[in-house]
Motif scaffolding. Structure first.
Motif, PDB file in Angstrom:
ATOM      1  N   THR A  58     -52.404 -13.086  26.198  1.00 22.27           N
ATOM      2  CA  THR A  58     -51.608 -14.134  26.837  1.00 22.27           C
ATOM      3  C   THR A  58     -52.407 -15.420  27.024  1.00 22.27           C
ATOM      4  OG1 THR A  58     -52.157 -13.292  29.045  1.00 22.27           O
ATOM      5  CG2 THR A  58     -50.111 -12.511  28.045  1.00 22.27           C
ATOM      6  N   LYS A  59     -53.729 -15.309  27.026  1.00 16.83           N
ATOM      7  CA  LYS A  59     -54.579 -16.501  27.133  1.00 16.83           C
ATOM      8  C   LYS A  59     -54.847 -17.142  25.770  1.00 16.83           C
ATOM      9  CE  LYS A  59     -56.944 -14.926  31.321  1.00 16.83           C
ATOM     10  NZ  LYS A  59     -58.232 -14.439  31.885  1.00 16.83           N
ATOM     11  N   GLY A  60     -54.387 -16.499  24.701  1.00 14.62           N
ATOM     12  CA  GLY A  60     -54.501 -17.088  23.376  1.00 14.62           C
ATOM     13  C   GLY A  60     -55.543 -16.484  22.467  1.00 14.62           C
ATOM     14  N   GLU A  61     -56.248 -15.452  22.915  1.00 10.76           N
ATOM     15  CA  GLU A  61     -57.248 -14.838  22.039  1.00 10.76           C
ATOM     16  C   GLU A  61     -56.560 -14.222  20.824  1.00 10.76           C
ATOM     17  OE1 GLU A  61     -60.943 -11.626  22.241  1.00 10.76           O
ATOM     18  OE2 GLU A  61     -60.002 -12.342  24.096  1.00 10.76           O
ATOM     19  N   PRO A  62     -57.094 -14.444  19.617  1.00 12.81           N
ATOM     20  CA  PRO A  62     -56.455 -13.914  18.405  1.00 12.81           C
ATOM     21  C   PRO A  62     -56.233 -12.409  18.467  1.00 12.81           C
ATOM     22  CG  PRO A  62     -58.149 -15.495  17.815  1.00 12.81           C
ATOM     23  CD  PRO A  62     -58.275 -15.268  19.301  1.00 12.81           C
ATOM     24  N   LEU A  63     -55.069 -11.997  18.035  1.00  8.79           N
ATOM     25  CA  LEU A  63     -54.720 -10.576  18.049  1.00  8.79           C
ATOM     26  C   LEU A  63     -55.711  -9.754  17.247  1.00  8.79           C
ATOM     27  CD1 LEU A  63     -52.585  -8.444  18.896  1.00  8.79           C
ATOM     28  CD2 LEU A  63     -51.423  -8.932  16.716  1.00  8.79           C
ATOM     29  N   ALA A  64     -56.210 -10.318  16.164  1.00 12.84           N
ATOM     30  CA  ALA A  64     -57.155  -9.583  15.310  1.00 12.84           C
ATOM     31  C   ALA A  64     -58.412  -9.184  16.066  1.00 12.84           C
ATOM     32  CB  ALA A  64     -57.527 -10.426  14.087  1.00 12.84           C
ATOM     33  N   TYR A  65     -58.875 -10.038  16.986  1.00 14.50           N
ATOM     34  CA  TYR A  65     -60.055  -9.692  17.778  1.00 14.50           C
ATOM     35  C   TYR A  65     -59.753  -8.562  18.755  1.00 14.50           C
ATOM     36  CZ  TYR A  65     -62.459 -13.941  16.167  1.00 14.50           C
ATOM     37  OH  TYR A  65     -63.072 -14.903  15.413  1.00 14.50           O
ATOM     38  N   LEU A  66     -58.546  -8.520  19.256  1.00 14.78           N
ATOM     39  CA  LEU A  66     -58.168  -7.463  20.196  1.00 14.78           C
ATOM     40  C   LEU A  66     -58.051  -6.115  19.483  1.00 14.78           C
ATOM     41  CD1 LEU A  66     -55.407  -9.301  22.274  1.00 14.78           C
ATOM     42  CD2 LEU A  66     -57.882  -9.343  22.580  1.00 14.78           C
ATOM     43  N   LEU A  67     -57.497  -6.146  18.275  1.00 17.53           N
ATOM     44  CA  LEU A  67     -57.302  -4.914  17.515  1.00 17.53           C
ATOM     45  C   LEU A  67     -58.558  -4.512  16.753  1.00 17.53           C
ATOM     46  CD1 LEU A  67     -53.733  -5.604  16.031  1.00 17.53           C
ATOM     47  CD2 LEU A  67     -54.337  -4.511  18.211  1.00 17.53           C
ATOM     48  N   GLY A  68     -59.411  -5.511  16.457  1.00 13.75           N
ATOM     49  CA  GLY A  68     -60.653  -5.237  15.741  1.00 13.75           C
ATOM     50  C   GLY A  68     -60.530  -5.234  14.237  1.00 13.75           C
ATOM     51  N   HIS A  69     -59.364  -5.616  13.718  1.00 13.25           N
ATOM     52  CA  HIS A  69     -59.192  -5.637  12.268  1.00 13.25           C
ATOM     53  C   HIS A  69     -58.062  -6.579  11.888  1.00 13.25           C
ATOM     54  CE1 HIS A  69     -55.516  -3.070  12.267  1.00 13.25           C
ATOM     55  NE2 HIS A  69     -56.050  -2.630  13.384  1.00 13.25           N
ATOM     56  N   LYS A  70     -58.023  -6.944  10.593  1.00 13.88           N
ATOM     57  CA  LYS A  70     -56.998  -7.852  10.089  1.00 13.88           C
ATOM     58  C   LYS A  70     -56.784  -7.572   8.606  1.00 13.88           C
ATOM     59  CE  LYS A  70     -54.446 -11.709   9.968  1.00 13.88           C
ATOM     60  NZ  LYS A  70     -53.198 -11.904  10.737  1.00 13.88           N
ATOM     61  N   GLU A  71     -55.525  -7.549   8.168  1.00 12.54           N
ATOM     62  CA  GLU A  71     -55.224  -7.339   6.760  1.00 12.54           C
ATOM     63  C   GLU A  71     -55.409  -8.637   5.980  1.00 12.54           C
ATOM     64  OE1 GLU A  71     -51.545  -6.152   3.780  1.00 12.54           O
ATOM     65  OE2 GLU A  71     -51.453  -5.509   5.880  1.00 12.54           O
ATOM     66  N   PHE A  72     -55.977  -8.517   4.784  1.00 13.82           N
ATOM     67  CA  PHE A  72     -56.154  -9.671   3.906  1.00 13.82           C
ATOM     68  C   PHE A  72     -56.121  -9.185   2.469  1.00 13.82           C
ATOM     69  CE2 PHE A  72     -58.817 -12.480   1.333  1.00 13.82           C
ATOM     70  CZ  PHE A  72     -58.298 -13.726   1.654  1.00 13.82           C
ATOM     71  N   TYR A  73     -55.280  -9.775   1.660  1.00 15.64           N
ATOM     72  CA  TYR A  73     -55.139  -9.454   0.248  1.00 15.64           C
ATOM     73  C   TYR A  73     -54.950  -7.945   0.026  1.00 15.64           C
ATOM     74  CZ  TYR A  73     -55.169 -11.336  -4.480  1.00 15.64           C
ATOM     75  OH  TYR A  73     -54.784 -11.771  -5.731  1.00 15.64           O
ATOM     76  N   GLY A  74     -54.164  -7.343   0.906  1.00 18.20           N
ATOM     77  CA  GLY A  74     -53.830  -5.933   0.774  1.00 18.20           C
ATOM     78  C   GLY A  74     -54.883  -4.963   1.267  1.00 18.20           C
ATOM     79  N   LEU A  75     -55.966  -5.480   1.849  1.00 19.74           N
ATOM     80  CA  LEU A  75     -57.036  -4.639   2.375  1.00 19.74           C
ATOM     81  C   LEU A  75     -57.183  -4.861   3.876  1.00 19.74           C
ATOM     82  CD1 LEU A  75     -59.715  -5.283  -0.408  1.00 19.74           C
ATOM     83  CD2 LEU A  75     -58.200  -3.295  -0.213  1.00 19.74           C
ATOM     84  N   ASP A  76     -57.721  -3.871   4.560  1.00 19.97           N
ATOM     85  CA  ASP A  76     -57.891  -3.958   6.005  1.00 19.97           C
ATOM     86  C   ASP A  76     -59.356  -4.229   6.327  1.00 19.97           C
ATOM     87  OD1 ASP A  76     -56.723  -3.712   8.662  1.00 19.97           O
ATOM     88  OD2 ASP A  76     -57.987  -1.949   8.879  1.00 19.97           O
ATOM     89  N   PHE A  77     -59.615  -5.350   7.017  1.00 17.55           N
ATOM     90  CA  PHE A  77     -60.982  -5.781   7.296  1.00 17.55           C
ATOM     91  C   PHE A  77     -61.300  -5.722   8.784  1.00 17.55           C
ATOM     92  CE2 PHE A  77     -60.108  -7.665   3.206  1.00 17.55           C
ATOM     93  CZ  PHE A  77     -61.312  -7.528   2.533  1.00 17.55           C
ATOM     94  N   LEU A  78     -62.486  -5.197   9.097  1.00 16.87           N
ATOM     95  CA  LEU A  78     -62.993  -5.286  10.457  1.00 16.87           C
ATOM     96  C   LEU A  78     -63.330  -6.743  10.754  1.00 16.87           C
ATOM     97  CD1 LEU A  78     -65.528  -2.296  10.465  1.00 16.87           C
ATOM     98  CD2 LEU A  78     -63.176  -2.299  11.333  1.00 16.87           C
ATOM     99  N   VAL A  79     -63.007  -7.196  11.954  1.00 13.96           N
ATOM    100  CA  VAL A  79     -63.369  -8.548  12.380  1.00 13.96           C
ATOM    101  C   VAL A  79     -63.811  -8.499  13.837  1.00 13.96           C
ATOM    102  CG1 VAL A  79     -61.799  -9.740  10.791  1.00 13.96           C
ATOM    103  CG2 VAL A  79     -60.985  -9.103  13.063  1.00 13.96           C
ATOM    104  N   ASN A  80     -64.611  -9.474  14.219  1.00  9.49           N
ATOM    105  CA  ASN A  80     -64.943  -9.659  15.626  1.00  9.49           C
ATOM    106  C   ASN A  80     -65.268 -11.130  15.865  1.00  9.49           C
ATOM    107  OD1 ASN A  80     -67.654 -10.106  14.830  1.00  9.49           O
ATOM    108  ND2 ASN A  80     -68.231  -7.981  15.206  1.00  9.49           N
ATOM    109  N   GLN A  81     -65.741 -11.456  17.054  1.00  8.56           N
ATOM    110  CA  GLN A  81     -65.960 -12.849  17.415  1.00  8.56           C
ATOM    111  C   GLN A  81     -67.065 -13.527  16.605  1.00  8.56           C
ATOM    112  OE1 GLN A  81     -65.412 -10.376  19.491  1.00  8.56           O
ATOM    113  NE2 GLN A  81     -63.891 -10.992  21.019  1.00  8.56           N
ATOM    114  N   HIS A  82     -67.776 -12.782  15.777  1.00  8.32           N
ATOM    115  CA  HIS A  82     -68.804 -13.370  14.914  1.00  8.32           C
ATOM    116  C   HIS A  82     -68.244 -13.805  13.561  1.00  8.32           C
ATOM    117  CE1 HIS A  82     -71.789 -12.184  17.823  1.00  8.32           C
ATOM    118  NE2 HIS A  82     -71.451 -10.914  17.716  1.00  8.32           N
ATOM    119  N   THR A  83     -66.975 -13.481  13.308  1.00 11.42           N
ATOM    120  CA  THR A  83     -66.357 -13.814  12.016  1.00 11.42           C
ATOM    121  C   THR A  83     -65.046 -14.555  12.252  1.00 11.42           C
ATOM    122  OG1 THR A  83     -64.982 -11.826  11.833  1.00 11.42           O
ATOM    123  CG2 THR A  83     -67.275 -11.660  11.086  1.00 11.42           C
ATOM    124  N   LEU A  84     -64.686 -15.407  11.303  1.00 10.47           N
ATOM    125  CA  LEU A  84     -63.365 -16.004  11.347  1.00 10.47           C
ATOM    126  C   LEU A  84     -62.311 -14.922  11.132  1.00 10.47           C
ATOM    127  CD1 LEU A  84     -63.557 -19.297   9.220  1.00 10.47           C
ATOM    128  CD2 LEU A  84     -63.552 -19.077  11.714  1.00 10.47           C
TER     129      LEU A  84
END
Length: 293
Positions: A58-84
């Motif tokens: 609710t404060k605007g933090e990207p959902l991907a950081y909360l879930l710890g991953h994000k889909e890109f080009y059909g693959l699932d990537f781990l992400v955190n605050q050190h990566t876009l």
């Protein structure tokens, strides 16, 4: 509290899809389970984690950081605050890179080093390595470079998770510095395909971080977002490095801001050829630069 109770409690404070995904993450269930079982009771032991994640969203933090991953080009990537957070518009960069690799294979340019600058989570270089037909090349190598050791740790984890452990060389350094220092590029006749999603936001963007559309940027690493007064400082530095590679055929594909076409033309005025491509929103998004040895 049941799943249905939770959705009644937060009807306006958070997007329903975001809430479904957060709840699925906390419960370690699929989103389909969340939707199909409104009567399911949420364990009390999960309440604090759930409230924390909802509050951060609710404060605007990207959902991907909360879930710890994000889909890109059909693959699932781990992400955190050190990566876009990988974005859909960057998939155009991958598509153009794959097209270029296909063309080079067809033209029998088969000794190719693919290099991704500012690799972050590794989403670009891993997507390329995952989708390319290695049998079409006599020698094909992949490298991901980032100045952040924390980002490289994430990229290496993603490569391992996606079955590419050992196939991509991850190097710490500023842009092409690790390649230039090795000096092999200056001695060996070969072709390079360089992808770069470097920081291209200008400093004025920081004034927009309170808007609902851009407030999530404040949670992402600023070193990967901002590049000087006009947002092109990183590409100026890269252009200077490219001039040092005299014995290499180079194709550079980079993501840019939609108003930076003229600036990129000036920076790479020494190139043999420069082209631009629009994304699905009809905005200039990818710049392609050819440098021939």
């Amino acid at each position: 509290m049941t799943i249905q109770d939770l959705f009644k409690k937060y009807p306006a404070r958070i997007d329903s899809l975001d809430l479904e995904l957060i709840l699925a993450c906390v419960l370690k269930k699929s989103r389909e389970f969340v939707l199909a079982h409104p009567e399911h009771k949420i364990p009390a032991t999960r309440n604090s984690q759930l409230i924390n994640l909802i509050g951060r969203r609710t404060k605007g933090e990207p959902l991907a950081y909360l879930l710890g991953h994000k889909e890109f080009y059909g693959l699932d990537f781990l992400v955190n605050q050190h990566t876009l957070v990988p974005r859909p518009e960057t998939e155009l960069l991958v598509e153009k890179a794959l097209e270029e690799l296909h063309n080079q294979s067809r033209n029998k340019l088969r000794n190719i080093h693919v290099i991704d600058l500012g690799t972050g989570s590794g989403n670009i270089i891993i997507s390329l390595a995952h989708n390319i037909d290695r049998g079409a090349y006599s020698k094909l190598s992949f490298s991901g470079i980032d100045i952040s050791a924390d980002a490289l740790r994430v990229a290496k984890k993603n490569a391992k998770r996606l079955g590419l452990d050992g196939e991509i060389k991850f190097l710490k350094g500023n842009l092409l510095d690790p390649i230039i220092k090795e000096r092999y590029a200056l001695r060996t006749k070969r072709s390079m395909l360089i992808t770069a999603n470097l920081p291209y936001l200008d400093q004025d963007w920081k004034n927009l971080l309170k808007s609902s559309d851009t407030r999530g940027l404040k949670y992402e690493p600023s070193i990967a977002l901002y590049a000087g007064k006009d947002g092109l400082d990183a590409y100026r530095e890269l252009a200077g490095q490219l001039k040092q590679l005299k014995n290499v055929d180079i194709t550079l594909l980079c993501e840019i801001g939609h108003l930076q076409r003229t600036g990129m033309q000036k920076i790479f005025s020494f190139a043999k050829e420069i082209n631009f491509f629009k994304d699905l929103a009809s905005k200039w998004r990818v710049c392609k630069v050819h440098l021939f040895a």
